[in-house]
Write a protein that holds these residues in place. Structure first.
Motif, mmCIF file in Angstrom:
data_model
loop_
_atom_site.group_PDB
_atom_site.id
_atom_site.type_symbol
_atom_site.label_atom_id
_atom_site.label_comp_id
_atom_site.label_asym_id
_atom_site.label_seq_id
_atom_site.Cartn_x
_atom_site.Cartn_y
_atom_site.Cartn_z
ATOM 1 N N ARG A 107 76.841 49.634 27.414
ATOM 2 C CA ARG A 107 75.754 50.045 26.615
ATOM 3 C C ARG A 107 76.175 51.247 25.922
ATOM 4 O O ARG A 107 77.176 51.963 26.428
ATOM 5 N N ARG A 136 71.997 47.355 40.265
ATOM 6 C CA ARG A 136 71.197 46.520 39.638
ATOM 7 C C ARG A 136 70.781 45.087 40.811
ATOM 8 O O ARG A 136 69.822 44.618 40.794
ATOM 9 N N LEU A 143 62.905 43.897 44.004
ATOM 10 C CA LEU A 143 61.627 43.547 43.146
ATOM 11 C C LEU A 143 61.449 41.938 43.629
ATOM 12 O O LEU A 143 60.157 41.728 43.705
ATOM 13 N N ASP A 311 62.995 52.429 36.549
ATOM 14 C CA ASP A 311 63.366 51.589 35.566
ATOM 15 C C ASP A 311 62.506 50.093 35.933
ATOM 16 O O ASP A 311 62.056 49.651 34.958
ATOM 17 N N ALA A 315 59.716 49.388 32.982
ATOM 18 C CA ALA A 315 59.935 47.953 32.360
ATOM 19 C C ALA A 315 58.696 47.084 32.760
ATOM 20 O O ALA A 315 58.458 46.072 31.800
ATOM 21 N N GLY A 316 58.266 47.225 33.799
ATOM 22 C CA GLY A 316 57.402 46.215 34.364
ATOM 23 C C GLY A 316 55.827 46.295 33.570
ATOM 24 O O GLY A 316 55.056 45.489 33.577
ATOM 25 N N VAL A 320 54.972 43.510 29.782
ATOM 26 C CA VAL A 320 53.903 42.397 30.171
ATOM 27 C C VAL A 320 52.532 42.768 29.378
ATOM 28 O O VAL A 320 51.786 41.823 28.822
ATOM 29 N N PHE A 374 55.779 33.718 23.124
ATOM 30 C CA PHE A 374 57.387 34.698 23.174
ATOM 31 C C PHE A 374 58.182 34.501 21.908
ATOM 32 O O PHE A 374 58.776 34.924 21.331
ATOM 33 N N GLY A 450 66.926 38.283 26.964
ATOM 34 C CA GLY A 450 68.451 38.516 26.953
ATOM 35 C C GLY A 450 69.262 37.413 27.662
ATOM 36 O O GLY A 450 68.481 36.375 28.135
ATOM 37 N N ARG A 454 73.326 41.322 31.420
ATOM 38 C CA ARG A 454 72.291 42.324 31.167
ATOM 39 C C ARG A 454 70.919 41.606 31.278
ATOM 40 O O ARG A 454 70.054 42.150 30.961
ATOM 41 N N CYS A 456 67.533 40.304 31.758
ATOM 42 C CA CYS A 456 66.402 41.115 32.375
ATOM 43 C C CYS A 456 66.286 40.690 33.705
ATOM 44 O O CYS A 456 66.213 39.323 34.089
HETATM 45 C C1 HEM Z 1 57.731 39.499 29.383
HETATM 46 C C2 HEM Z 1 58.086 40.735 29.996
HETATM 47 C C3 HEM Z 1 59.568 40.991 29.826
HETATM 48 C C4 HEM Z 1 60.476 40.728 28.614
HETATM 49 C C5 HEM Z 1 60.214 39.957 27.481
HETATM 50 C C6 HEM Z 1 61.584 41.500 29.133
HETATM 51 C C7 HEM Z 1 62.847 41.520 28.530
HETATM 52 C C8 HEM Z 1 63.907 42.205 28.407
HETATM 53 C C9 HEM Z 1 65.084 42.332 27.899
HETATM 54 C C10 HEM Z 1 65.256 41.875 26.453
HETATM 55 C C11 HEM Z 1 65.995 43.164 28.469
HETATM 56 C C12 HEM Z 1 67.392 43.681 28.106
HETATM 57 C C13 HEM Z 1 68.293 42.738 27.963
HETATM 58 C C14 HEM Z 1 69.722 43.247 27.333
HETATM 59 O O1 HEM Z 1 69.829 44.269 27.051
HETATM 60 O O2 HEM Z 1 70.472 42.102 27.050
HETATM 61 C C15 HEM Z 1 65.337 43.681 29.727
HETATM 62 C C16 HEM Z 1 66.224 44.184 30.681
HETATM 63 C C17 HEM Z 1 65.528 44.536 31.844
HETATM 64 N N1 HEM Z 1 64.425 44.478 32.118
HETATM 65 FE FE1 HEM Z 1 63.060 43.074 31.423
HETATM 66 N N2 HEM Z 1 61.499 42.068 30.444
HETATM 67 C C18 HEM Z 1 60.166 41.934 30.944
HETATM 68 C C19 HEM Z 1 59.751 42.288 32.145
HETATM 69 C C20 HEM Z 1 60.295 43.141 33.003
HETATM 70 C C21 HEM Z 1 59.874 43.377 34.298
HETATM 71 C C22 HEM Z 1 58.458 43.025 34.769
HETATM 72 C C23 HEM Z 1 60.905 43.889 35.044
HETATM 73 C C24 HEM Z 1 60.523 44.450 36.307
HETATM 74 C C25 HEM Z 1 59.485 44.711 37.192
HETATM 75 C C26 HEM Z 1 61.798 44.154 34.160
HETATM 76 C C27 HEM Z 1 62.824 44.761 34.191
HETATM 77 C C28 HEM Z 1 64.261 44.789 33.645
HETATM 78 C C29 HEM Z 1 65.267 45.799 33.869
HETATM 79 C C30 HEM Z 1 65.634 46.503 35.140
HETATM 80 C C31 HEM Z 1 66.258 45.622 32.716
HETATM 81 C C32 HEM Z 1 67.708 46.178 32.600
HETATM 82 C C33 HEM Z 1 68.640 45.193 33.116
HETATM 83 C C34 HEM Z 1 70.002 45.774 32.761
HETATM 84 O O3 HEM Z 1 70.291 46.580 31.972
HETATM 85 O O4 HEM Z 1 70.934 45.458 33.318
HETATM 86 N N3 HEM Z 1 61.540 43.304 33.041
HETATM 87 N N4 HEM Z 1 64.278 43.109 30.005
#
Ligand code: HEM
Length: 513
Positions: A107, A136, A143, A311, A315-316, A320, A374, A450, A454, A456
């Motif tokens: 990052r 992670r 989760l 986080d 993100a959650g 959504v 999506f 993604g 990394r 999600c």
């Molecule tokens: C439709 C719903 C969601 C979408 C479209 C989405 C999409 C994404 C995307 C694009 C990334 C970044 C990937 C990257 O940097 O390459 C990400 C990272 C992440 N997402 Fe989601 N997300 C969703 C829901 C959630 C939910 C429900 C949670 C947890 C409860 C969550 C937890 C995380 C976390 C912790 C990361 C960071 C991962 C990292 O940096 O290693 N996401 N998400």
């Protein structure tokens, strides 16, 4: 001879030569050394000082898609003085994030990231070492256990089903109440409360303050966050903007302060009744890990364990909520699609019971609708920005260590080489020829979570949650807008792109219970 003597004696000329030499050597030193056989990524000419900031404009995902048609899948721009490599095309992005995953998992060091979770975020932080890997993994395990893993002690198939069923039914009642009182409603503020209650219950169990004003005001202001952590945010690239009056930055800092305070308070309250023999939620699992931390091979600092919940909660709810909000607007602007979902629900579920998670394989049209939502909206137009962890190469281009990387998911989802009529909303494209299942190969071409190291960690719970919310809402209600009302679907750019506020949604019961 006389002419040369005249020139060599001019002090102005001496000065000009000295300046030229200094500039020449500085530029040469700054230019990246490109190893033999590789080239620097191509890109358009950029203005001094501002670089390509104006080119990005209000919709960087669209401008950079346009540039990718001219310069290809690996192109380079400059924002201020920072070079940024922009990746497009599913194959190229897979090559970078999956095949060369370790090289592209970093990052960048962005100013906005320092305000998130006191700079300790799992997502918005430069750490990619063993502590990040362990955090992670811990986040994924906690989760999974309190969302999608089956638990024999529950009446439902998993925690997610239990919480979503309850909240979706509440949401139906809230929509109906608004209909009785006003005759129409603005959906996002109602949806966000329900979605926050789901992730809140998974994170904190009964300790989540469902109705607290503080929580509601936070989740309703998540735009203050999304608009500032988008790819290409000017404050990250032009330090001077940090010292000028900047209302958006002020709102962002304010949001982060309140967010951390709220979560710290909720965590502390939860700690009072922590019982290691009865773990019921994600925070409980994280407390447990701090107790056992001496047994683990990688020592994660104590404060970096429990704040993983920041986080997950952050993100959650916003992601959504955005998915469900777009879905509702697409349903009212495409009544034909809504009718097909209703028909499928009536055939498969009938009227005597509620939809469940296990119905997913039997509801391919609803599934196809979600995939198309999506793809079509691509409401996370870029991933969170990445950076390279070492010197690397991609498609014959040299990319040096610590280069900021933008990954254009929107381009992947609208690539004419991959999609027939990419600008048409057509869920049927995801169905197999006999319309009984999802075309898996095509569904894997949608990029919104993604890829690679990394990717999600909430992808599966998020997909299940969106499915069950929509299945329960649409089983009971028909959504519409008053006849003649034009619904604007122009998104506002940000980390998550939101639809415009629509205050005139209507929901009608489909049958009496
Ligand atoms: C439709 C719903 C969601 C979408 C479209 C989405 C999409 C994404 C995307 C694009 C990334 C970044 C990937 C990257 O940097 O390459 C990400 C990272 C992440 N997402 Fe989601 N997300 C969703 C829901 C959630 C939910 C429900 C949670 C947890 C409860 C969550 C937890 C995380 C976390 C912790 C990361 C960071 C991962 C990292 O940096 O290693 N996401 N998400």
């Amino acid at each position: 001879m006389a002419l040369f003597q005249d020139i060599s004696l001019t002090p102005e000329l001496l000065l000009a030569t000295a300046i030229f030499c200094i500039v020449f050597y500085v530029v040469k030193a700054l230019r990246t050394r490109v190893p033999k056989g590789l080239k620097s990524p191509p890109g358009p000419w950029g203005w001094p000082i501002i670089g390509h900031m104006l080119t990005l404009g209000k919709n960087p995902h669209l401008s950079l898609t346009k540039l990718s048609k001219q310069y290809g899948d690996v192109l380079q721009i400059r924002i201020g003085s920072t070079p940024v490599v922009v990746l497009s095309g599913l194959d190229t992005i897979r090559q970078a994030l999956v095949k060369k995953g370790d090289d592209f998992k970093g990052r960048p060091d962005l100013y906005s990231f320092t305000f998130i979770s006191d700079g300790q975020s799992l997502t918005f932080n430069q750490d990619t070492g063993p502590v990040w890997v362990a955090r992670r993994r811990l986040a994924m395990d906690a989760l999974k256990s309190f969302s999608i893993a089956s638990d024999p002690n529950l009446l439902s198939s998993c925690y997610l089903e239990e919480h979503v069923s309850k909240e979706a039914n509440h949401l139906v009642s809230k929509f109906q109440k608004q209909m009785e009182e006003v005759g129409h409603f603005e959906p996002v503020n109602l949806v966000v409360e329900s979605v926050a209650n789901v992730i809140g219950a998974m994170c904190f169990g009964k300790n989540f303050p469902r109705k607290s004003k503080e929580m509601m005001s936070l989740v309703k202001n998540s735009n203050d966050f999304a608009e500032n952590v988008s790819s290409g945010n000017a404050v990250d690239f032009f330090p001077v903007l940090r010292y000028l009056p900047n209302p958006a930055l002020k709102r962002f800092k304010n949001f982060n302060n309140k967010f951390v305070l709220f979560l710290q308070k909720t965590v502390q309250e939860h700690y009072q009744d922590f019982n290691k023999n009865n773990i019921q939620d994600i925070t409980g699992a994280l407390f447990m890990h701090t107790e056992n931390s001496k047994d683990n091979s990688v020592q994660i600092p104590q404060e970096k364990i429990v704040n993983i919940v920041n986080d997950l909660f952050g993100a959650g709810f916003d992601t959504v909520t955005t998915a469900i909000s777009w879905s509702l607007l697409l349903l009212v602007t495409r009544p034909n699609v809504q009718r097909k979902i209703h028909r499928e629900l009536d055939t498969v579920i009938g009227r005597d019971r509620q939809p469940r998670l296990s119905d997913r394989p039997q509801l391919p049209y609803l599934e196809a609708f979600i995939l198309e939502t999506f793809r079509y909206t691509s409401f996370l137009p870029f991933t969170v920005p990445h950076s390279t962890t070492r010197d690397t190469s991609l498609n014959g281009f040299h990319i040096p260590k610590e280069r900021c990387i933008f990954i254009n998911q929107w381009q992947v989802n609208h690539d004419e080489k991959q999609w027939e009529d990419p600008f048409e909303f057509r869920p049927e494209r995801f169905l197999t020829d006999d319309s009984t299942a999802i075309n898996k190969t095509l569904s894997e071409k949608v990029m919104i979570f993604g890829l690679g190291k990394r990717r999600c960690i909430g992808e599966t719970p998020a997909k299940w949650e969106v499915f069950l919310f929509l299945a329960i809402l649409l089983h009971q209600l028909e959504f519409s807008v008053p006849p003649g009302l034009k619904v604007d679907l122009t998104p506002t750019y940000g980390l998550t792109m939101k639809p415009p506020i629509c205050k005139h949604l209507q929901a009608w019961p489909r049958f009496s219970k």
